[in-house]
Design a protein around this motif. Sequence first.
Motif: not given
Length: 478
Positions: A38-50
Amino acid sequence: MKGTKRIITLFALLTAISFSSSAQETKKEIPLKYGATNEGKRQDPAMQKFRDNRLGVFIHWGLYAIPGGEWNGKVYNGAAEWLKSWAKVPSDEWMQLMDQWNPTRFDAKKWAKTAKEMGAKYVKITTKHHEGFCLWPSKYTSYTVANTPCKRDLLGEMVKAYNDEGIDVHFYFSVMDWSHPDYRYSIKSAADSIAFSRFLTFTDNQLKELATRYPTVKDFWFDGTWDASIKQNGWWTAHVEQMLKEMLPGVTINSHLRADDNGKRHFDSNGRLMGDYESGYERRLPDPVKDLKVTQWDWEACMTIPENQWGYHKDWSLSYVKTPIEVIDRIVHAVSMGGNMVVNFGPKGDGDFRPEEKELATAIGKWMERYGEAVYACDYAGFEKQDWGYYTRGKNGEVYMIVFNQPYSKQLIVKTPKGVSVEKASLMGTKENIKVVETARNEYNVSVPKKNPSEPYVIRLQIQTNKGSKGSYRDALT
Ligand code: FHN
């Protein structure tokens, strides 16, 4: 004399040049095949939920719950799930515990309800701990629930029950497997290499089996990945990450799994986080002043209630046991630095939780119900830490003060970043407005509530950016 001086100067110059060129060299990007993905923090909905979940429960449950820290009449103080190792029990003897595995009081629905009432948004379940016993009927080993008097797919029951309560399920999986003849701690010969590659295939199969049987799983939390054998096979850790991500789009994976081409773990040789979030904070937390670097990536801490017992140990009097407020403090501490917190429970062999754990879950739940707004979906606030407690920031920019230490002055000092002013304050869970006085540039006194709450409490701050202090202040000439 002049000549000597010149030589010294020349030497100093050469040393400086060689230091600066070596500093430049260390900055050079190291080419890696198995580094961070990954480049930086993941911003997809699954990661956002985590990230938004913030509070989870850990369940350590396996054969070790039966002896509960005692073997042949001797009680071992070390972590109960390591008893096989402390008491040097051979694997075949240890696995005879399977004949006693019949948790008649186990009720997945009750477990899920307890987690829900505690305010947990996710659960991490030990599918297989270091001992090698599987809570699901794996077809790749005989050491599973299927071959016990219980016979039920306990993992499947848990996945369903927790999901029914709206709780995300994460799988803990220990790569190190004390029961497998092909596991190696390090690779010292061609024979080791052949055996270990059979072991890696076995592990791949088990992981694929888990991902296929329980497709609602949201996360894999790997453990037992510190041995030289795994560090020597960084490629395999990258392969597992990719394999699971292809099978389960959106799945999150902890940094524990990963090693790079050079055997570097968690962070690759270029200093980038591997996996989706850092998982190195076990039974400890980053310092809220010195370790602010953690706010740059996602991370999750996990914590035991006694000092170091993950699995069920029959005697908790052997070490310090945290109080509910101490546990809440740690939850808030993690969130205030942009992390998640997972609180561990070690159910008994009969499938019930010890009373202390039930009481703790109730106490946390009560507090979270009232003040959870300052925890869920909250993040690092960017305000300078004060002694009274922690700040968090909500999604709409509101800042929360979570007060653990009530000051004699009855004033809570707030120092805002440049250009940020405090406009209003109110006590969460009440209609009480709290008095705010600007005392210096970017400094405020926020009064404590009129009636001293008998628990840690939350003050909601309404702040404004691009405004700053109203007074005209002059710094002291010193
Ligand atoms: O050895 C394990 C331990 O038993 C426990 O499972 C913890 C949980 O984070 N992880 C390992 C220790 O680092």
